[in-house]
Design a protein around this motif. Structure first.
Motif, PDB file in Angstrom:
ATOM      1  N   TYR A  14       0.787  -1.190  -0.016  1.00 40.82           N
ATOM      2  CA  TYR A  14       0.075  -0.196   0.020  1.00 40.82           C
ATOM      3  C   TYR A  14       0.746   1.171  -0.065  1.00 40.82           C
ATOM      4  O   TYR A  14       0.570   2.236  -0.894  1.00 40.82           O
ATOM      5  N   ILE A  15       1.949   1.172   0.821  1.00 39.70           N
ATOM      6  CA  ILE A  15       2.721   2.384   1.007  1.00 39.70           C
ATOM      7  C   ILE A  15       3.468   2.631  -0.628  1.00 39.70           C
ATOM      8  O   ILE A  15       3.702   3.567  -0.910  1.00 39.70           O
ATOM      9  N   ASN A  16       3.992   1.527  -1.188  1.00 38.73           N
ATOM     10  CA  ASN A  16       4.703   1.757  -2.400  1.00 38.73           C
ATOM     11  C   ASN A  16       3.718   2.334  -3.428  1.00 38.73           C
ATOM     12  O   ASN A  16       4.317   3.099  -4.275  1.00 38.73           O
ATOM     13  N   ARG A  17       2.564   2.048  -3.304  1.00 36.87           N
ATOM     14  CA  ARG A  17       1.272   2.226  -4.446  1.00 36.87           C
ATOM     15  C   ARG A  17       1.001   3.968  -3.975  1.00 36.87           C
ATOM     16  O   ARG A  17       0.524   4.570  -5.073  1.00 36.87           O
ATOM     17  N   HIS A  18       1.143   4.339  -2.785  1.00 37.83           N
ATOM     18  CA  HIS A  18       0.765   5.905  -2.411  1.00 37.83           C
ATOM     19  C   HIS A  18       2.200   6.409  -1.678  1.00 37.83           C
ATOM     20  O   HIS A  18       1.848   7.138  -0.859  1.00 37.83           O
ATOM     21  N   LEU A  19       3.290   6.191  -2.068  1.00 40.95           N
ATOM     22  CA  LEU A  19       4.285   6.600  -1.429  1.00 40.95           C
ATOM     23  C   LEU A  19       4.278   7.951  -1.361  1.00 40.95           C
ATOM     24  O   LEU A  19       4.688   8.354  -0.339  1.00 40.95           O
ATOM     25  N   PHE A  20       4.064   8.942  -2.173  1.00 42.06           N
ATOM     26  CA  PHE A  20       3.821  10.415  -1.993  1.00 42.06           C
ATOM     27  C   PHE A  20       2.595  11.068  -1.755  1.00 42.06           C
ATOM     28  O   PHE A  20       2.343  12.047  -1.994  1.00 42.06           O
ATOM     29  N   ASP A  21       1.768  10.134  -1.344  1.00 42.81           N
ATOM     30  CA  ASP A  21       0.479  10.753  -0.996  1.00 42.81           C
ATOM     31  C   ASP A  21       0.516  10.769   0.576  1.00 42.81           C
ATOM     32  O   ASP A  21       1.588  10.635   1.097  1.00 42.81           O
ATOM     33  N   GLU A  22      -0.635  11.395   1.288  1.00 37.65           N
ATOM     34  CA  GLU A  22      -0.654  11.654   2.634  1.00 37.65           C
ATOM     35  C   GLU A  22      -0.605  10.306   3.034  1.00 37.65           C
ATOM     36  O   GLU A  22      -1.884   9.654   3.259  1.00 37.65           O
ATOM     37  N   LEU A  23       0.332   9.656   4.090  1.00 37.18           N
ATOM     38  CA  LEU A  23       0.184   8.518   4.719  1.00 37.18           C
ATOM     39  C   LEU A  23       0.217   8.468   6.051  1.00 37.18           C
ATOM     40  O   LEU A  23       1.169   8.391   6.772  1.00 37.18           O
ATOM     41  N   SER A  24      -1.061   8.962   6.661  1.00 35.06           N
ATOM     42  CA  SER A  24      -1.118   9.107   8.222  1.00 35.06           C
ATOM     43  C   SER A  24      -1.176   7.827   8.703  1.00 35.06           C
ATOM     44  O   SER A  24      -1.364   6.677   8.280  1.00 35.06           O
ATOM     45  N   LEU A  25      -0.809   7.990  10.284  1.00 37.54           N
ATOM     46  CA  LEU A  25      -0.872   6.687  10.886  1.00 37.54           C
ATOM     47  C   LEU A  25      -2.267   6.181  11.118  1.00 37.54           C
ATOM     48  O   LEU A  25      -2.606   4.957  10.837  1.00 37.54           O
ATOM     49  N   ASP A  26      -3.448   6.964  11.122  1.00 43.64           N
ATOM     50  CA  ASP A  26      -4.784   6.661  10.918  1.00 43.64           C
ATOM     51  C   ASP A  26      -5.002   5.825   9.662  1.00 43.64           C
ATOM     52  O   ASP A  26      -5.632   4.856   9.945  1.00 43.64           O
ATOM     53  N   THR A  27      -4.480   6.476   8.579  1.00 43.13           N
ATOM     54  CA  THR A  27      -4.957   5.482   7.195  1.00 43.13           C
ATOM     55  C   THR A  27      -4.291   4.338   7.321  1.00 43.13           C
ATOM     56  O   THR A  27      -4.895   3.363   6.855  1.00 43.13           O
ATOM     57  N   LEU A  28      -2.923   4.102   7.652  1.00 50.08           N
ATOM     58  CA  LEU A  28      -2.306   3.000   7.554  1.00 50.08           C
ATOM     59  C   LEU A  28      -2.770   1.958   8.577  1.00 50.08           C
ATOM     60  O   LEU A  28      -2.988   0.810   8.371  1.00 50.08           O
ATOM     61  N   SER A  29      -3.180   2.246   9.953  1.00 48.64           N
ATOM     62  CA  SER A  29      -3.885   1.293  10.777  1.00 48.64           C
ATOM     63  C   SER A  29      -5.010   0.770  10.439  1.00 48.64           C
ATOM     64  O   SER A  29      -5.390  -0.366  10.505  1.00 48.64           O
ATOM     65  N   GLN A  30      -5.813   1.915   9.636  1.00 50.25           N
ATOM     66  CA  GLN A  30      -7.243   1.471   9.570  1.00 50.25           C
ATOM     67  C   GLN A  30      -7.133   0.270   8.145  1.00 50.25           C
ATOM     68  O   GLN A  30      -7.819  -0.377   8.284  1.00 50.25           O
ATOM     69  N   THR A  31      -6.116   0.727   7.208  1.00 48.87           N
ATOM     70  CA  THR A  31      -5.899  -0.302   6.245  1.00 48.87           C
ATOM     71  C   THR A  31      -5.424  -1.743   6.818  1.00 48.87           C
ATOM     72  O   THR A  31      -5.779  -2.711   6.127  1.00 48.87           O
ATOM     73  N   ALA A  32      -4.699  -1.555   7.738  1.00 49.53           N
ATOM     74  CA  ALA A  32      -4.119  -3.038   8.572  1.00 49.53           C
ATOM     75  C   ALA A  32      -5.315  -3.497   9.198  1.00 49.53           C
ATOM     76  O   ALA A  32      -5.056  -4.897   9.504  1.00 49.53           O
ATOM     77  N   GLY A  33      -6.350  -2.886   9.687  1.00 50.90           N
ATOM     78  CA  GLY A  33      -7.451  -3.227  10.467  1.00 50.90           C
ATOM     79  C   GLY A  33      -6.960  -3.481  11.610  1.00 50.90           C
ATOM     80  O   GLY A  33      -7.636  -4.290  12.582  1.00 50.90           O
ATOM     81  N   ILE A  34      -5.974  -3.051  12.258  1.00 52.78           N
ATOM     82  CA  ILE A  34      -5.632  -2.742  13.853  1.00 52.78           C
ATOM     83  C   ILE A  34      -5.550  -1.488  14.371  1.00 52.78           C
ATOM     84  O   ILE A  34      -5.604  -0.500  13.505  1.00 52.78           O
ATOM     85  N   SER A  35      -5.460  -1.477  15.774  1.00 51.87           N
ATOM     86  CA  SER A  35      -5.284  -0.055  16.387  1.00 51.87           C
ATOM     87  C   SER A  35      -3.973   0.669  15.891  1.00 51.87           C
ATOM     88  O   SER A  35      -3.016   0.029  15.539  1.00 51.87           O
ATOM     89  N   LYS A  36      -3.968   2.022  16.214  1.00 55.94           N
ATOM     90  CA  LYS A  36      -2.613   2.694  16.059  1.00 55.94           C
ATOM     91  C   LYS A  36      -1.436   2.122  16.747  1.00 55.94           C
ATOM     92  O   LYS A  36      -0.301   2.020  16.320  1.00 55.94           O
ATOM     93  N   TYR A  37      -1.763   2.093  18.261  1.00 53.03           N
ATOM     94  CA  TYR A  37      -0.611   1.535  18.914  1.00 53.03           C
ATOM     95  C   TYR A  37      -0.247   0.150  18.417  1.00 53.03           C
ATOM     96  O   TYR A  37       0.942  -0.012  18.130  1.00 53.03           O
ATOM     97  N   HIS A  38      -1.051  -0.591  18.126  1.00 55.98           N
ATOM     98  CA  HIS A  38      -0.907  -2.254  17.876  1.00 55.98           C
ATOM     99  C   HIS A  38       0.023  -2.032  16.443  1.00 55.98           C
ATOM    100  O   HIS A  38       1.060  -2.894  16.547  1.00 55.98           O
ATOM    101  N   PHE A  39      -0.249  -1.285  15.731  1.00 60.33           N
ATOM    102  CA  PHE A  39       0.121  -0.983  14.364  1.00 60.33           C
ATOM    103  C   PHE A  39       1.795  -0.733  14.294  1.00 60.33           C
ATOM    104  O   PHE A  39       2.623  -1.182  13.516  1.00 60.33           O
ATOM    105  N   ARG A  40       1.889   0.564  15.194  1.00 53.27           N
ATOM    106  CA  ARG A  40       3.341   1.017  15.526  1.00 53.27           C
ATOM    107  C   ARG A  40       4.137   0.056  15.857  1.00 53.27           C
ATOM    108  O   ARG A  40       5.174  -0.488  15.444  1.00 53.27           O
TER     109      ARG A  40
END
Length: 375
Positions: A109-135
């Motif tokens: 996902y990061i590779n496809r959207h490398l220069f988009d806004e990649l917030s922790l909220d977006t990435l953790s939601q994409t992963a389907g887990i909490s922000k803390y657990h994702f980090r």
């Protein structure tokens, strides 16, 4: 109590346990050796791969305890098969299997959207887990935090474009929607220890045709998705050892399931540019192609390459010479080819192996994902 005739192994280090089941005392552990568990406390917390590495360094310790002599290579091979099947590591492997698949999905996902806004909220939601657990999961698997990881990939992408094209910095910033040239210049110099013009000049001079006289005519192919049973290598302090351990597990899978007789091929995927990323931060997946009906065992995960057009470079020779081939591909062939790179990962297939072939006769196909440039 009946005597258990099966060999029991320490559920951490894998050494056979010498247990008298008829005279079992209350203070004797049935699962761990005295070194790994003293007074109910585990003696160390190595990774499984590092433990295999240590057994290879000290095979005489196995002989002292068990009375069987093995070479370093033999004991590593034995432990590479034994440890994944015992209690402690089997549970960790099953957990790692899930986490690796999750992180690979996020990396794509990061590779496809490398220069988009990649917030922790977006990435953790994409992963389907909490922000803390994702980090925590991402740092555990990749060895670096998510913010630094994204910044590194962005800078390495820009660096690759600088040495593989003649694009100006201004045009490159426009293409990737990078807003501030001065911010980029500072970040680039901090990461690569040189300015952008210095970096471009340094790499072009180092990769002249006279120093790297490789010329391979690729074939352009439309490739269907390839299903792979694979293992993933991330950041590690023992890269060369870990890489060999992973390959031994792949070879064991192939032999035990007779995969090569079904025309399955060994394969590796490079998740970073070999000319830019440091060895310590390079990411790989190694595996073997498998049919759709094949049930991938625990400890492995499946990955499917993306369909599309690839430039396939056939190479015959030593594996350590492949870096010269990549220099030719990226610095000589690609800029004048009429193609540009697509986002999917580069991969290699190995048409024979060192086990049965002289090293000078090893044959490798390098698959570079491409798309025609807009005229």
């Amino acid at each position: 109590m009946q005597t258990d005739t099966e060999t029991k192994y320490c559920q951490t280090c894998g050494i056979p346990l010498d247990i008298d089941y008829n005279n079992l005392g209350t203070n004797i552990s049935m699962e761990y050796c005295d070194y790994c568990l003293k007074h109910g406390v585990k003696g160390y917390d190595f990774s499984m791969d590092y433990l295999i590495y240590l057994w290879g360094l000290f095979p005489e310790e196995y002989y002292k305890e068990v009375g069987i002599s093995y070479t370093s290579s033999e004991i590593r091979d034995i432990m590479s098969r034994r440890l994944p099947e015992i209690k402690r590591w089997k549970q960790k492997i099953n957990t790692a299997h899930v986490l690796y698949e999750l992180v690979v999905r996020i990396q794509e996902y990061i590779n496809r959207h490398l220069f988009d806004e990649l917030s922790l909220d977006t990435l953790s939601q994409t992963a389907g887990i909490s922000k803390y657990h994702f980090r925590r999961v991402f740092k555990t698997v990749c060895g670096e935090n998510i913010g630094l990881y994204i910044q590194r990939l962005r800078l390495e992408y820009i660096a690759f474009k600088l040495i593989s094209t003649d694009i100006s910095v201004t045009e490159l910033l426009y293409q990737i929607n990078y807003q501030n040239k001065h911010t980029l210049s500072r970040a680039f110099k901090s990461y690569f220890n040189c300015t952008i013009p210095e970096f471009r000049k340094l790499h072009l001079n180092a990769c002249s045709e006279g120093k790297h006289p490789v010329q391979i005519v690729p074939r352009i192919e439309k490739v269907l998705p390839i299903r792979i049973a694979c293992l993933k290598l991330e950041w590690t302090e023992h890269i060369s050892h870990d890489f060999s351990v992973l390959w031994k597990q792949i070879l064991h899978l192939s032999e035990s399931c007779d995969l090569q007789s079904n025309n399955c091929q060994y394969i590796s995927l490079t998740l970073d540019c070999p000319l830019i990323s440091s060895e310590k931060q390079s990411r790989f997946m190694v595996g073997i192609t498998v049919p759709a009906s094949f049930c991938v065992p625990n400890g492995f995960f499946t990955y499917e390459t993306e369909a599309g057009e690839y430039a396939v470079f056939p190479f015959k020779g030593l594996y350590h010479e492949l870096n010269r081939v990549y220099r030719y591909i990226y610095l000589d062939w690609l800029p004048s080819s009429g193609y540009t790179l697509r986002e999917p990962f580069t991969f290699e297939t190995y048409l024979n192996t060192p086990k049965k072939t002289p090293v000078s006769e090893l044959r490798t196909d390098i698959y570079i994902p491409i798309v025609r440039k807009n005229k």
